[in-house]
Design an enzyme around this catalytic site. Sequence first.
Site, PDB file in Angstrom:
ATOM      1  N   ASP A 102      -0.708  -5.995   8.570  1.00 28.79           N
ATOM      2  CA  ASP A 102      -0.401  -6.158  10.012  1.00 28.79           C
ATOM      3  C   ASP A 102      -0.057  -5.510  11.266  1.00 28.79           C
ATOM      4  O   ASP A 102       0.582  -4.030  11.748  1.00 28.79           O
ATOM      5  CB  ASP A 102       1.220  -6.929   9.597  1.00 28.79           C
ATOM      6  CG  ASP A 102       0.418  -7.730   8.490  1.00 28.79           C
ATOM      7  OD1 ASP A 102       0.167  -7.807   7.577  1.00 28.79           O
ATOM      8  OD2 ASP A 102       2.993  -8.422   8.286  1.00 28.79           O
ATOM      9  N   TYR A 138       9.393  -4.464   6.415  1.00 25.48           N
ATOM     10  CA  TYR A 138       7.918  -4.868   6.682  1.00 25.48           C
ATOM     11  C   TYR A 138       7.957  -5.712   7.868  1.00 25.48           C
ATOM     12  O   TYR A 138       8.807  -4.641   9.007  1.00 25.48           O
ATOM     13  CB  TYR A 138       8.470  -6.031   5.719  1.00 25.48           C
ATOM     14  CG  TYR A 138       7.886  -5.681   4.407  1.00 25.48           C
ATOM     15  CD1 TYR A 138       7.175  -4.876   3.978  1.00 25.48           C
ATOM     16  CD2 TYR A 138       7.771  -6.768   3.134  1.00 25.48           C
ATOM     17  CE1 TYR A 138       6.665  -4.401   2.091  1.00 25.48           C
ATOM     18  CE2 TYR A 138       7.084  -7.192   2.173  1.00 25.48           C
ATOM     19  CZ  TYR A 138       6.735  -6.132   1.910  1.00 25.48           C
ATOM     20  OH  TYR A 138       6.507  -5.597   0.618  1.00 25.48           O
ATOM     21  N   ASP A 146       9.396 -10.532   9.012  1.00 21.48           N
ATOM     22  CA  ASP A 146       8.183 -10.968   9.745  1.00 21.48           C
ATOM     23  C   ASP A 146       9.483 -11.448  11.187  1.00 21.48           C
ATOM     24  O   ASP A 146       8.814 -11.858  11.834  1.00 21.48           O
ATOM     25  CB  ASP A 146       6.455 -11.756   9.667  1.00 21.48           C
ATOM     26  CG  ASP A 146       6.877 -10.976   8.560  1.00 21.48           C
ATOM     27  OD1 ASP A 146       6.920  -9.686   7.759  1.00 21.48           O
ATOM     28  OD2 ASP A 146       5.806 -11.856   7.529  1.00 21.48           O
ATOM     29  N   LEU A 179      -3.282   2.794   3.577  1.00 18.09           N
ATOM     30  CA  LEU A 179      -3.701   1.595   3.957  1.00 18.09           C
ATOM     31  C   LEU A 179      -3.179   0.819   5.086  1.00 18.09           C
ATOM     32  O   LEU A 179      -1.556   1.355   4.706  1.00 18.09           O
ATOM     33  CB  LEU A 179      -3.448   0.819   2.833  1.00 18.09           C
ATOM     34  CG  LEU A 179      -3.668  -0.965   3.304  1.00 18.09           C
ATOM     35  CD1 LEU A 179      -4.164  -1.189   1.255  1.00 18.09           C
ATOM     36  CD2 LEU A 179      -2.063  -1.537   3.402  1.00 18.09           C
TER      37      LEU A 179
HETATM   38  C1  FRU Z   1       1.780  -9.908   5.819  1.00 21.90           C
HETATM   39  C2  FRU Z   1       3.020  -9.331   5.420  1.00 21.90           C
HETATM   40  C3  FRU Z   1       4.228  -9.525   6.240  1.00 21.90           C
HETATM   41  C4  FRU Z   1       5.118  -8.450   5.620  1.00 21.90           C
HETATM   42  C5  FRU Z   1       3.325  -7.761   5.231  1.00 21.90           C
HETATM   43  C6  FRU Z   1       4.385  -6.567   4.410  1.00 21.90           C
HETATM   44  O1  FRU Z   1       0.446  -9.285   6.249  1.00 21.90           O
HETATM   45  O2  FRU Z   1       3.039  -9.235   3.848  1.00 21.90           O
HETATM   46  O3  FRU Z   1       4.282 -10.915   5.398  1.00 21.90           O
HETATM   47  O4  FRU Z   1       5.662  -8.408   6.512  1.00 21.90           O
HETATM   48  O5  FRU Z   1       3.137  -8.079   5.173  1.00 21.90           O
HETATM   49  O6  FRU Z   1       2.991  -5.640   4.410  1.00 21.90           O
END
Ligand code: FRU
Length: 472
Positions: free
Chosen positions: A41, A100, A160, A38
Amino acid sequence: MLSADQIYINNVLAKSLNQKDTYDPYRPLWHFSPQFGLLNDPNGLAHFNGEFHLFYQWNPLACEHGAKAWGHATSKDLLSWQHQPLALAPTQDFETHGCYSGSAIEVDGVLELFYTGNVKFEGGDRTAYQCRATLESGSQVEKKGIVLELPSGYSGHVRDPKVWKHADHYYMVLGAEDLDYKGKVIAYRSTDLNNWQLVGEVFGDGLNGLNSDDFMLECPDLFPLQDQHVLVSCPKNWIDVDGRKVETFDVTYHLGDFDYQTGSFGHGEGTLMDHGFDFYAPQTFEDDAGRRILFGWMGKPDEFEPYQPTIAHGWIHQMTCARELIIQDGKLKQAPVSEIKQMRAGAKEVSGSQVVLSGVSSELELNELLGKQLSIKVSADLEILVDGNGLTTHRRNLKTGEIQSLVWQGEVEQLQLLRDASSIEVFINRGEGVATSRFFETEQDAEYVGGFKLESESLLSGQFWQLRAPQS
Ligand code: FRU
């Protein structure tokens, strides 16, 4: 004894060896997609040593969300991508539930990466650490550990990091949820990339006259463009759908002025960045030519993900095309980067009122649309209608079979549509509006389109090209 990283890499390798190379009608010909597993981002976008770098949230071990790793690919032209070794695997105590999302910045010939170490506890609590890693040319990503612990005043949802440089300082914005369950963007400053001081709250409820019940702001991106600053963020909220509480996955932008001393951001109204079904968590970077380029995740973590037929082929989701951002007439506009034109082949004039155009990977430009009504079929399950209301994408829901509709309101004058095996990106009036969606069709489908079918009462005019994926 194998290290945690070696064990993780062996598991990814085992997955890759079992990835079957069968005919896959959904696999994009030129958009970036994961070899398996999968993708979500885009992360760590950069133009570094003459190459474009695309890192991305990746679960290589399953077609579902989980403890994310960072995948990595490079490109010379933003069109064809070479997969690179796994960049970050969630193997340390400070990232047990995922490396993340985050970003990249080049400093003294090294690509500095910032990401969130996500840690979940039994009982549902979580914490987050902002972490640093580096990539030196010709070598592999090296983790440097935590640079920022969870700040007080916020829940465990602080993540993030998007980092950029201004004057003598590095700045970082983070998406956060405060202790009143309100989404905030917060800013930090550093001179050495390791020690970060809070500048302040940039955006969210109670700031700059904003009254909002969004409970989290994911993936903030704050950048200068022309003589303003743009804040792109993903506000999370709940809506009621037939008596059910459903999470929203929107992307908005605000134009304004950022005060680097106080962190305050005076901004105008928010605008939705996409009016299709599949666009989330975009990120931008500035390339060597000074262009501000955006990639978005062509997907959403909604309840319909598990119904996507690519899962049977071992992968799920793809990126958007690379889009250049500009501000014009007080609006942020997104248009495909000019490199896309390198793929054009077999130009064809579009004329008539009923037109059938074949090409799984193709581009359609329609001009002089003002006042016209038009239907554009892209597959049996996806149709775009243009009328006095604006542009509406109608798509059959993969789970319920119902037709759902999303509208961009305004006067449609011109359209540019980029089609790939299972995606459509519609740019309205040279980027004033965008609608991005996935669809899934195979040649066996009764109403297979494999291109565009246009129907109108008026005569249409425009151009059509096949898009030939460049050789990598
Ligand atoms: C956005 C999110 C981010 C996080 C990531 C985890 O799609 O939820 O906030 O860092 O995806 O995969």
